[in-house]
Design an enzyme around this catalytic site. Structure first.
Site, PDB file in Angstrom:
ATOM      1  N   ARG A 194       2.743  31.179   3.189  1.00 33.81           N
ATOM      2  CA  ARG A 194       3.224  31.901   1.999  1.00 33.81           C
ATOM      3  C   ARG A 194       4.660  32.370   2.244  1.00 33.81           C
ATOM      4  NH1 ARG A 194       2.667  38.004   0.022  1.00 33.81           N
ATOM      5  NH2 ARG A 194       4.000  37.694  -1.789  1.00 33.81           N
TER       6      ARG A 194
ATOM      7  N   HIS B 270      10.190  38.347  -4.662  1.00 32.54           N
ATOM      8  CA  HIS B 270       9.800  39.320  -3.638  1.00 32.54           C
ATOM      9  C   HIS B 270      10.989  40.268  -3.456  1.00 32.54           C
ATOM     10  CE1 HIS B 270       6.764  39.893  -0.172  1.00 32.54           C
ATOM     11  NE2 HIS B 270       7.565  40.943  -0.150  1.00 32.54           N
TER      12      HIS B 270
ATOM     13  N   GLU C 246       3.980  42.644  -5.666  1.00 32.87           N
ATOM     14  CA  GLU C 246       3.865  44.099  -5.693  1.00 32.87           C
ATOM     15  C   GLU C 246       4.779  44.795  -6.704  1.00 32.87           C
ATOM     16  OE1 GLU C 246       4.220  45.678  -1.744  1.00 32.87           O
ATOM     17  OE2 GLU C 246       2.497  44.567  -0.994  1.00 32.87           O
TER      18      GLU C 246
ATOM     19  N   ASN D 252      -2.537  42.279  -1.694  1.00 28.37           N
ATOM     20  CA  ASN D 252      -1.865  42.709  -0.463  1.00 28.37           C
ATOM     21  C   ASN D 252      -2.538  44.003  -0.031  1.00 28.37           C
ATOM     22  OD1 ASN D 252      -0.082  40.611  -0.775  1.00 28.37           O
ATOM     23  ND2 ASN D 252       1.703  41.878  -1.206  1.00 28.37           N
TER      24      ASN D 252
ATOM     25  N   TYR E  33      -3.306  46.927   3.277  1.00 33.72           N
ATOM     26  CA  TYR E  33      -2.918  47.413   4.610  1.00 33.72           C
ATOM     27  C   TYR E  33      -3.771  48.539   5.163  1.00 33.72           C
ATOM     28  CZ  TYR E  33       1.178  44.453   4.418  1.00 33.72           C
ATOM     29  OH  TYR E  33       1.989  43.356   4.368  1.00 33.72           O
TER      30      TYR E  33
ATOM     31  N   GLU F 209      -1.371  39.218   1.779  1.00 35.60           N
ATOM     32  CA  GLU F 209      -0.741  39.958   2.888  1.00 35.60           C
ATOM     33  C   GLU F 209      -1.743  40.897   3.512  1.00 35.60           C
ATOM     34  OE1 GLU F 209       2.812  42.321   2.184  1.00 35.60           O
ATOM     35  OE2 GLU F 209       3.676  40.679   1.027  1.00 35.60           O
TER      36      GLU F 209
END
Ligand code: GAL
Length: 473
Positions: free
Chosen positions: A84, A130, A176, A306, A308, A374
Site C-alpha cells: 500500500r 495521503h 483519514e 487504520n 492503532y 494501517e
C-alpha cells in the site's frame, strides 16, 4: 483454534506494508525540484517555527525516490503479496488544479513502481490522497476549505485511473479525513495548521464530497473495463467506557461518532451525520442536500480501517475537544491500572484486545468487507537507541503478534477481513513529530539512507506464513 492449527484467513488475503508519499519519497529539496515536483502544504508547514518537533523537513525523508527498487525487493523478500502506497498529487500535477499541467516525470516514477510491484508479484493498493495537498491550491482558495477543490480532485483522480487503472485494482480515495479536518483545521497541529471551531466541519464535508465524486468517476468511466474496487480509509481507535456509568458509556459512543461516524455514517449508512455531532455542533455542521447524500451513500466498496490503539473514555473534558466529541481520552481504569504500556507517542499504547472488539464493531455496524490498511507501533525510546539495539524491537514484535492474533480472532468471530498492511515498511517522517518516533519494521539510517530489517519484519512475515492458507488448500 490455536495458531498452529488450521489457518483462519482467506487464501487471497492481502498482506504487506503501508507507506505514504510525503513521509518517505523525498531525498532533498533539490531532488524534488529536479523531478518537477511541486510543494505540498507540508513543505509550507515545515517552515513554521516549532511546527515539527525536531525541525526536520518533509523534503528530506527516506529517499524512496532513489531507493524504490531495493525497497520493493526487500518487501518481497519478506514474503508480502501486496504493497500500500500513495501517489503524491503535487508530484504528478505540481500546481494541482484541473487546468494545470501534468508532470510527466512524476507519472513515470509511479509507472516504474507499479510495474515493478506487478513484476515481482505484489498487488499495488494505491491511495490518492495521503495529506500532501498541492500548496498552490491552498494558496489559491484555501485548499479543502473551498468547494473549488472538488473539480481539481476529480481531475487528479481521473488522471490516475486513466494512467494506472489497467494495473491497479485497489484504490483508496482519501487517507483519514478526520486527521485532515481535525488536526489540520481544529488543533492546528498538522498542515495547514489552522485552529478553528468552524473550519473542520466544512473541510470534512468537502472531503466526503470530493471522495464521492472521485468514486462516481471511477464507477462510471473506468470500473466497467478495469474491474477494480475503490473506497476510503478511516482512522479511529477502540473506545472503552471508563466505567459502567451511563454518562461514560454514552461518552464512548460520542467519541466513536466523532472519530468514525462523522465520515462512515454518511458514506455507509446514508445518514446526514451522527445525531450526537448535530447536537454538539448545531448549524456549524453542514447538511448534505438529498442529491449529495445520494452520491455519498454507498460510495465505498469496503471499509478501510487504520487502527492503532484503545482509550478508556470519560464524559466531559477540561478543554473543549469537539473532534473527540468533547470527551476525555484516558489509558487508566477506576482501579488505577493502565490498559497498555507506553510507546514513543503519547496517544499510542499496545492494547491488543481492543482491536478485536473494534473490528467486530465495524463489521456489525457498517456491514462491509474490511481492509485493514494501517496498523503499527513506535517503540518507546527507539530514536535514542543504537542501530544494533533498535533492530531488536521486541516491543514492536509483541504489539504485532497481539494485534495480528486479534485480527484472526475477529475473523473467527465472523468478520469479513481481507487485508492487513503494517505501518510502516521503514522508519519515516512522522508528520509533526518529524524523524523522531520510528514506526518501521525496517530501520533507516537517516544519514546514509541505509535500510536494515528489524526483528518485527521477520515476525510479521512468519505470522502470515502460518496464517494464510495456500490458495490450493
Ligand atoms: C496514521 C497515518 C500515517 C502514520 C500513522 C502513524 O494516522 O495515516 O501516515 O503517520 O498514523 O502515526
Amino acid at each position: 483454534m490455536t495458531i498452529d492449527s488450521k489457518p483462519a484467513l482467506r487464501p487471497d488475503f492481502m498482506w504487506g506494508f503501508a507507506t505514504a508519499a510525503a513521509q518517505m519519497e523525498s531525498g532533498s529539496k533539490e531532488q524534488d525540484a529536479a523531478a518537477g515536483k511541486g510543494d505540498s502544504i507540508w513543505d509550507y508547514f515545515c517552515e513554521k517555527p516549532g511546527a515539527i518537533a525536531d525541525g526536520t523537513k518533509v523534503s528530506r525523508t527516506t529517499d524512496f525516490y532513489t531507493h524504490w527498487k531495493e525497497d520493493l525487493a526487500l518487501m518481497k523478500s519478506l514474503g508480502v503479496n501486496s504493497y500500500r502506497f500513495s501517489i503524491s498529487w503535487p508530484r504528478v500535477i505540481p500546481n494541482g488544479g484541473a487546468e494545470d499541467p501534468v508532470n510527466e516525470a512524476g507519472l513515470e516514477f509511479y509507472d516504474q513502481v507499479i510495474d515493478e510491484c506487478l513484476r515481482i508479484g505484489m498487488t499495488p493498493f494505491v491511495t490518492l490522497y495521503h495529506w500532501d495537498l498541492p500548496l498552490a491550491l491552498y494558496k489559491k482558495y484555501g485548499g479543502w476549505l473551498s468547494r473549488r477543490i472538488i473539480p481539481d480532485f476529480e481531475r487528479y483522480a481521473r488522471l490516475c485511473f486513466e494512467r494506472w487503472g489497467g494495473k491497479v485494482k485497489h484504490w483508496l480515495t482519501l487517507n483519514e479525513p478526520w486527521v485532515v479536518a481535525g488536526l489540520g483545521h481544529y488543533t492546528g497541529s498538522f498542515a495547514p495548521g489552522h485552529r478553528s471551531s468552524s473550519e473542520p466541519w466544512i473541510v470534512g464535508h468537502h472531503l466526503i464530497l470530493a471522495h464521492a465524486h472521485a468514486v462516481k468517476i471511477y464507477r462510471d468511466e473506468f470500473k466497467p473495463a478495469q474491474h477494480g474496487e475503490i473506497g476510503i480509509t478511516l482512522n479511529g481507535d477502540w473506545v472503552e467506557p471508563w466505567d459502567e456509568s451511563p454518562e461514560n458509556v454514552q461518552a464512548a459512543q460520542d467519541k466513536m461518532d466523532a472519530a468514525i461516524g462523522w465520515f462512515a455514517d454518511p458514506i455507509y449508512l446514508g445518514h446526514n451525520y451522527p445525531a450526537s455531532m448535530r447536537k454538539m455542533l448545531s448549524d456549524r455542521l453542514p447538511t448534505f442536500t438529498p442529491e449529495e447524500l445520494a452520491l455519498v451513500h454507498g460510495s465505498s466498496d469496503f471499509y478501510g480501517c487504520n487502527f492503532y490503539t484503545t482509550n478508556t473514555i470519560k464524559a466531559g473534558c477540561v478543554v473543549e475537544d469537539e473532534i473527540n466529541g468533547n470527551t476525555t481520552l484516558c489509558f487508566d481504569r477506576p482501579d488505577g491500572s493502565v490498559i497498555g504500556p507506553e510507546s514513543d507517542l503519547g496517544w499510542l499504547r499496545d492494547v491488543p484486545w481492543g482491536f478485536r472488539k473494534h473490528l467486530n464493531y465495524l463489521y456489525s455496524k457498517y456491514q462491509k468487507p474490511i481492509y485493514i490498511t494501517e496498523n503499527g507501533y513506535a517503540v518507546k525510546g527507539e530514536s535514542q537507541m543504537s542501530a544494533e539495539d533498535a533492530v531488536k524491537d521486541a516491543d514492536r514484535v509483541t504489539y504485532y503478534r497481539g494485534y495480528l492474533d486479534a485480527v484472526r480472532g475477529a475473523v473467527e468471530d465472523g468478520a469479513d477481513i481481507r487485508s492487513y498492511f503494517a505501518w510502516s515498511f521503514h522508519d519515516n517522517f512522522e508528520w509533526a513529530s518529524g524523524l523522531g518516533p520510528r514506526f518501521g519494521c525496517v530501520r533507516v539510517d537517516y544519514d546514509t539512507f541505509e535500510r536494515t530489517p528489524k526483528d518485527s519484519a521477520y515476525a510479521v512475515s512468519e505470522w502470515f506464513k502460518k496464517n494464510i492458507p495456500a490458495e490450493s488448500s
